[in-house]
Write an enzyme that holds these catalytic residues in place. Structure first.
Site, PDB file in Angstrom:
ATOM      1  N   GLU A   1      10.396   2.152   9.807  1.00  0.00           N
ATOM      2  CA  GLU A   1      11.334   3.207   9.405  1.00  0.00           C
ATOM      3  C   GLU A   1      10.581   4.515   9.582  1.00  0.00           C
ATOM      4  OE1 GLU A   1      14.437   3.061   8.489  1.00  0.00           O
ATOM      5  OE2 GLU A   1      14.642   0.888   8.320  1.00  0.00           O
TER       6      GLU A   1
ATOM      7  N   GLY B   1       5.486   8.246   9.214  1.00  0.00           N
ATOM      8  CA  GLY B   1       5.616   9.125  10.366  1.00  0.00           C
ATOM      9  C   GLY B   1       5.591   8.382  11.697  1.00  0.00           C
TER      10      GLY B   1
ATOM     11  N   LYS C   1       0.850  -1.187   0.000  1.00  0.00           N
ATOM     12  CA  LYS C   1       0.000   0.000   0.000  1.00  0.00           C
ATOM     13  C   LYS C   1       0.892   1.245   0.000  1.00  0.00           C
ATOM     14  CE  LYS C   1      -1.905   2.855   2.664  1.00  0.00           C
ATOM     15  NZ  LYS C   1      -1.816   4.027   1.736  1.00  0.00           N
TER      16      LYS C   1
ATOM     17  N   GLU D   1       9.890  16.991  13.725  1.00  0.00           N
ATOM     18  CA  GLU D   1      10.170  16.971  12.293  1.00  0.00           C
ATOM     19  C   GLU D   1       9.221  17.919  11.563  1.00  0.00           C
ATOM     20  OE1 GLU D   1       9.016  13.280  10.446  1.00  0.00           O
ATOM     21  OE2 GLU D   1      10.975  13.066   9.524  1.00  0.00           O
TER      22      GLU D   1
ATOM     23  N   CYS E   1      13.629  11.939   4.949  1.00  0.00           N
ATOM     24  CA  CYS E   1      13.628  11.504   6.354  1.00  0.00           C
ATOM     25  C   CYS E   1      14.962  11.787   7.028  1.00  0.00           C
ATOM     26  CB  CYS E   1      13.278  10.027   6.449  1.00  0.00           C
ATOM     27  SG  CYS E   1      14.323   9.013   5.424  1.00  0.00           S
TER      28      CYS E   1
END
Ligand code: NAD
Length: 506
Positions: free
Chosen positions: A248, A227, A173, A383, A282
């Site tokens: 990750e 996220g 997905k 972030e 990232c």
């Protein structure tokens, strides 16, 4: 819209729902795709389950699986510009960047083809002449692969290539914002001969199409890139069925510049570290941690250079970086900068949308530098995932104190994905690198990676590793096979049955 790929067939969503993708650079329509329902996602899991439990792929010899991966790599070479075009239209990133991404993706497929074919397990010496013992690799089973929008096919390849190399089946997905290259990949896999049901694709929102891929008991492993909040929720849901989880997640990555660095190189790379792809990376070096004695020289030059960065769409040859992915994401970045200013950061450049008709229809935001930040500010700790650099300074009375001060700032984060240290003193650079609690450390560089080296995060940047050798291990279960070639009674429990019969017949 027949863009879901389930059990080897293209089909629409069960409720015929669709989503239209617009290019973030100018709002132009790119493609309309199916928007999967939760039932579509469960159909895809069932197809992957059937292909794993009854299909040929898990027991296909590793060299054959590797050959298929190499054929996909060959296709990436042949169709490089078309794949790059699809990626750029969905993301708005520069075409040349997408071309580089395609080259990286090709190397990922070749890397996992090589390591999977080279490693058949190992023999263990039991010390017993009649017993052989071996540890073999088996696939984990059905894998849910859930990916983000910033490097759509690259992040997907880090999962799909090892997943297939190890003999698993999967449901992919991709981000609902960037489906096009995932569709390309499914076509490529099918045309290269992957058996039906091994690779399945669902497109759609995380809450609808993604959630069933995490809670369904038919799934053995969830590999997720995205996220932190989503990662936490996925880990909690996966616990109910003790699925393997590979995560990750985000990063808030320190770029540490000592006064004894090659400053022109450090400054130039500090720009790429944070403003490449408008900060939607990232591992972006979003925290500049600079020694006080060179702060003005470094930051003044960065500000001057950042003001000159040219923004534009994917096919604008003059552009150096592109738009943010969506209006919602740009609003998030704008709120983040507003909060930073309220907290006392000093805006040195950017902090606004660019002016000019060329930018009106896209989600552009100017490269932004926030100076004099304190480590506990939200803009330093969270972030932004946008073109925003925060600046902190350090100093120390002597060599060790300066290094301690830099390291303490650089490690003061819940994240631990990546970071860099700049110094012409090799001893210092190594000392600092070894104490940084981040999964990738660059010394006198920023951003490059190779498929042969592990990628992933310490602390809340994730669990597990992609790429390298570990990136294949995530998709394999070790199985120990013990073989006694001279079977004999164990003799632990006395055989009283024979004793009571008054003797033995031996
Ligand atoms: P996101 O978490 O919003 O979404 C990622 C994926 O998860 C999407 O496909 C989304 O649809 C899906 N999803 C959302 N909710 C879900 C749910 N409840 N169940 C299942 N799936 C769900 O992240 P994003 O905005 O697409 O990507 C940006 C984030 O990704 C950033 O934080 C960035 O740091 C991170 N990222 C990390 C790496 C890395 O290597 N560590 C690489 C790229 C991006």
């Amino acid at each position: 819209m027949d863009t879901l790929f389930i059990a080897g067939a293209w089909r629409p969503a069960r409720d015929s729902g669709t989503r239209t993708i617009h290019c973030p650079a100018d709002g132009s329509e790119v493609v309309t795709v199916a928007e999967a329902t939760a039932d579509d996602a469960r159909d895809a899991v069932a197809a992957a389950r059937a292909a794993f439990d009854r299909g040929p792929w898990p027991s296909t010899p590793a060299p054959e699986r590797a050959a298929l991966l190499r054929r996909v790599a060959d296709r990436l070479v042949a169709e490089r510009d078309e794949v790059a075009r699809l990626e750029s239209l969905d993301t708005g990133k520069r075409f040349v960047e997408s071309q580089i991404d395609v080259d990286d993706i090709e190397s990922v497929f070749r890397h996992f083809a090589d390591v999977a074919a080279a490693d058949a397990g190992r023999v263990v010496d039991t010390g017993m002449p009649d017993v052989s013992s071996r540890v073999v690799h088996e696939p984990v089973g059905v894998c849910s692969l859930i990916t983000p929008w910033n490097y759509p096919l690259l992040q997907t390849s880090w999962k799909v290539a090892p997943c297939l190399a190890a003999g698993n089946t999967f449901v992919l997905k991709p981000s609902e914002l960037t489906p096009s290259t995932a569709i390309w990949l499914m076509r490529a896999l099918a045309e290269e001969g992957l058996p039906d049901g091994v690779a399945n694709l669902v497109l759609g929102a995380g809450a609808t199409a993604g959630a069933p891929l995490v809670d369904d008991a038919g799934v053995d492993l969830v590999s997720f890139t995205g996220g932190l909040q989503t990662g936490r929720a996925i880990m909690a849901t996966a616990a109910a069925t003790v699925k393997r989880v590979a995560l990750e997640l985000g990063g808030k990555n320190p770029n540490v510049v000592f006064a004894d660095a090659d400053l022109p190189a450090a400054i130039d790379n500090a720009l790429t570290a944070v403003f490449l792809d408008s900060g939607q990376v990232c591992s972006a070096g979003a925290r500049l941690i600079v020694e006080a004695s060179v702060h003005d020289q470094v930051v003044d030059t960065l500000v001057e250079r950042a003001r000159d960065i040219r923004l534009g769409g994917p096919f604008d040859d003059e552009a150096e970086t592109g738009p943010l992915i969506s209006e919602a994401h740009r609003s998030k970045v704008e709120r983040y900068v507003a909060d930073a200013l309220e907290d006392g950061a000093e805006l040195r450049c950017g902090g606004a949308r660019p002016e000019g008709a060329a930018y009106d229809a896209g989600f552009y935001y100017l490269p932004t530098i926030l100076d004099h930040c304190a480590t506990d500010m939200r803009c330093v700790q969270e972030e932004s995932f946008g073109p925003v650099l925060t600046v902190e300074t350090f100093e120390g009375a002597d060599r060790d104190a300066a290094e301690d001060a830099a390291i303490s700032l650089a490690n003061d984060t819940i994240y631990g994905l990546a970071g860099a240290v700049w110094s012409e003193n090799a001893g210092r650079a190594e000392r600092v690198a070894s104490r940084l609690r981040h999964g990738t450390i660059w010394i006198n560089d920023y951003h490059p990676y190779v498929a042969g080296a592990e990628w992933g995060g310490f602390k809340q940047s994730g669990i597990g590793r992609e790429l390298g050798l570990t990136g294949l291990e995530e998709y394999r279960e070790p199985k120990h096979v013990w073989h006694n070639t001279r079977p004999a009674p164990a003799g632990w429990f006395a055989d009283r049955r024979r004793d009571s019969a008054g003797g033995t017949d031996q």
